[in-house]
Design an enzyme around this catalytic site. Structure first.
Site, PDB file in Angstrom:
ATOM      1  CG  ASP A 115      34.703  39.344  37.659  1.00  0.00           C
ATOM      2  OD1 ASP A 115      35.199  39.993  38.593  1.00  0.00           O
ATOM      3  OD2 ASP A 115      35.357  38.557  36.956  1.00  0.00           O
ATOM      4  CG  HIS A 127      36.396  34.330  34.493  1.00  0.00           C
ATOM      5  ND1 HIS A 127      35.125  34.768  34.787  1.00  0.00           N
ATOM      6  CD2 HIS A 127      37.232  35.277  34.993  1.00  0.00           C
ATOM      7  CE1 HIS A 127      35.193  35.920  35.448  1.00  0.00           C
ATOM      8  NE2 HIS A 127      36.463  36.244  35.589  1.00  0.00           N
ATOM      9  CG  HIS A 132      39.871  39.521  34.219  1.00  0.00           C
ATOM     10  ND1 HIS A 132      39.472  40.554  35.028  1.00  0.00           N
ATOM     11  CD2 HIS A 132      39.169  38.440  34.630  1.00  0.00           C
ATOM     12  CE1 HIS A 132      38.569  40.118  35.901  1.00  0.00           C
ATOM     13  NE2 HIS A 132      38.374  38.838  35.690  1.00  0.00           N
ATOM     14  CB  CYS A 165      42.318  44.034  37.228  1.00  0.00           C
ATOM     15  SG  CYS A 165      43.420  42.980  38.179  1.00  0.00           S
ATOM     16  CG  ASN A 169      35.073  40.013  33.720  1.00  0.00           C
ATOM     17  OD1 ASN A 169      34.625  40.758  34.577  1.00  0.00           O
ATOM     18  ND2 ASN A 169      35.485  38.795  33.995  1.00  0.00           N
TER      19      ASN A 169
END
Lengths: 311, 311
Positions: free
Chosen positions: B15, B208, B210, B241, B250
Site C-alpha cells: 500500500d 486497515h 488510513h 491517498c 496508512n
C-alpha cells in the site's frame, strides 16, 4: 449558541504562542480571539500573567486581557503562575483565572523554581485573594505532568489524585489534568480519568493533551469514555514541546472538533471558520510549522457541518 | 516469538510503495522484509500481483514473492486484484493471498473497472482455484471503502455486513475491513466492527486504517474495543491517498506499535529496530515524506521496550 456535548477550549494563544519566536501584536491576538468566538469557540485562554522577562510574548497580557473582556460572548481566561500573576489578572477584571502546578516535583522545580507543595500553598493564597474580591471569579487549577514527566519519569496516580483532592479543598472550581510532555496513552487516560471524575464529584474536569507522540486524539477518546467533556486544543496544533525538539504541541483544535462532530458530538464550533482563522495565523507566524490533518486532507464529503447549517 | 495480544501486519511494501515515485529494487524490498522479521513483524504484504503497466513498482512481484518465501519466519502475503493475479501468486508458491473489493460500487468501478458484484464472482473463482491446489493457501478478503467513499459518500453498514457474509460463505478465511479513504471515526468503527465480529464468528478479522484525517490511531482503539486484534500498518506511514493530495497514508506502523505496547498490549515488535529500518527506507526514498510522532519525538523515558529486554 446551541447546546454542546463537549466543550473545546482554545489555548493556542497561551500554550501555543509561548513556544513561537514571532511576537504577535495585541491587535492580532484580539482578532484571533474575536474570530474564534465567531466560529463558536467561546472559551479561550487569552494570555499568561508571567513576568515579561520570562516570556516576552506575554508582555502585553494586560492589553490582551482588557481587549478580550470587551469581546462579546468570549469567556476569557488567563494562566497565572503565582500569586502576583493572579493579582494582575484579578486587577484587569478577568472572570476566570487558571493556575497550574506539576504532579512531578522535579518538573515543578524546573518550571517555577519551587516544590509542588510550595505551589499548593501558593494556590491557597490565590484562592484566599479570590475570596476577598467582591465579584465572582472562577478559579481553575491544572495538574501538569499528570501522566509522566520527562525529568522524573513515571508519575504515580495517587500523587495526581491527592493533588486533585487538595486543590478542590483549597477552592479550585475546575480541574484540568494535563499530559504536558505527551507521555499519556489511552489505557492510562481512561484509568486515571475515571478515578479523577469519581473524586471530583460536581467539580468540572477537563483534559489537556499534547500530541507529541501521536496519541492526542486517541487520548481524547479515552477521556470521553471516562466521562470527561472539556478539552484544551490549539489551533493548527501550534506550540511544540520545550522538552522534545521538533515535536508537535497541543492537540489540534480543528482536528479535535472534526473527530467529535464526525461522531455526532456537538461542539458548537464551525470547522470551516476555524480553518480560515488558521490560514490567518499561519501568515502571521512564518516558519512556524502548523499541524493538522483536516487542513491538509479536507473534510470528508460525508461530513455534516451542523454549525454551518445552523448559521 | 512471544505470545502476542495484537498482530501488526506491514503493508508498506504494497500500500505504501504503490504511492511513491521511486521504484525500489527487489533486493531493497527483500532487505526491508528481512529486517522487519528481525524486528518482530512476521506478517508482511510483500507485493501486489497487478499488471506491471498499471503499477510499475510491482513489476518484480514474482522475484519479491520468491525471495520473501526464502526468509525464515516470514509469513509473506500478496495482494491480488483478480483471478489472473491470484494464479500468479499461487504459482509462485505463496501461502497467503489477499483479495480486495470495495463496498462502494463506484469506487470498485473506478479501481478495477467492474462492479462490486462482479468482484464477488471473481473472488468465488479465486476461492475455487485455491481449493484445486494441493497445498494449504490462506485466502483473505478485504472490504475497501467500508466507512465511506470519496466518490459515493456514505456507505451503508448493511452493505459491508452483507459483503462480509458473502465473502466468508465464498471461502474467505480472514476478513479485513478497510477505511481506504480515511473517512472513519471511532464511534463508527466501534459500531461497525462489533457487528462484523459478531457476524464473522471464528473467522479472523483485521482492520486497515488510513490516517488521512488524523483519526487512525483513535480508530485502532475503537476497533480494539470491538474485539479486533489485527491491524495493518505502514512503516513511516508511507503511502498517501490517491484521492487526497498531500494527505497521509496508512497508519504508521511504529506509532501503532508504540500505542499498543505503551498500554501493555504485546505486539512482539521491537520499536527501536523499526526506527532503524525506517531510516534506511527514508534514505531509499528521497523526497517521500514519512510521518511518525515517535521518530520525531522519541519514546517516553517511561516506555518499557519488552522486546528489547527479551532480545
Amino acid at each position: 449558541m446551541n447546546e454542546r456535548d463537549v466543550q473545546i477550549r482554545e489555548v493556542g494563544l497561551r500554550d501555543g504562542l509561548q513556544m513561537v519566536r514571532t511576537i504577535l501584536t495585541s491587535a492580532q491576538k484580539l482578532e484571533w480571539c474575536a474570530r474564534m468566538v465567531d466560529a463558536g469557540v467561546t472559551d479561550i485562554e487569552v494570555t499568561s500573567f508571567v513576568p515579561p522577562k520570562v516570556v516576552p510574548q506575554f508582555a502585553d497580557a494586560v492589553e490582551v486581557a482588557t481587549g478580550a473582556l470587551a469581546i462579546d460572548g468570549l469567556h476569557a481566561a488567563a494562566l497565572v503562575p503565582n500569586l502576583k500573576g493572579a493579582q494582575r489578572a484579578f486587577d484587569v477584571g478577568l472572570n476566570k483565572v487558571h493556575y497550574v502546578l506539576s504532579a512531578s516535583n522535579e518538573h515543578n522545580l524546573k518550571n517555577v523554581r519551587r516544590s509542588t507543595a510550595e505551589s499548593v500553598e501558593d494556590f491557597e493564597r490565590i484562592a484566599a485573594a479570590r475570596d476577598e474580591l467582591n465579584r465572582e471569579v472562577m478559579l481553575g487549577a491544572g495538574v501538569a505532568t499528570a501522566f509522566g514527566c520527562t525529568i522524573a519519569g513515571k508519575v504515580d496516580e495517587r500523587t495526581v489524585l491527592g493533588l486533585v483532592e487538595t486543590l478542590i479543598d483549597a477552592g479550585a472550581q475546575e480541574i484540568t489534568i494535563a499530559d504536558t510532555v505527551g507521555y499519556a496513552n489511552p489505557a492510562q487516560v481512561r484509568a486515571l480519568m475515571r478515578q479523577v471524575m469519581a473524586l471530583a464529584g460536581p467539580v468540572p474536569i477537563a483534559c489537556h493533551f499534547h500530541d507529541t507522540r501521536g496519541l492526542g486524539l486517541a487520548n481524547v477518546m479515552a477521556a470521553l469514555d471516562a466521562g470527561v467533556r472539556a478539552f484544551d486544543g490549539s489551533l493548527g496544533g501550534l506550540g511544540g514541546c520545550p522538552f522534545a525538539p521538533n515535536a508537535t504541541g497541543n492537540i489540534n483544535t480543528e482536528d479535535t472538533v472534526f473527530m467529535l462532530e464526525a461522531q455526532g458530538l456537538r461542539t458548537g464550533i464551525d470547522i470551516n471558520r476555524l480553518l480560515a482563522i488558521r490560514e490567518t495565523i499561519a501568515a502571521w507566524l512564518p516558519g512556524e510549522p502548523l499541524t493538522g490533518a483536516i487542513a491538509r486532507a479536507g473534510l470528508p464529503a460525508t461530513f455534516v457541518d451542523r454549525e454551518a447549517v445552523v448559521a
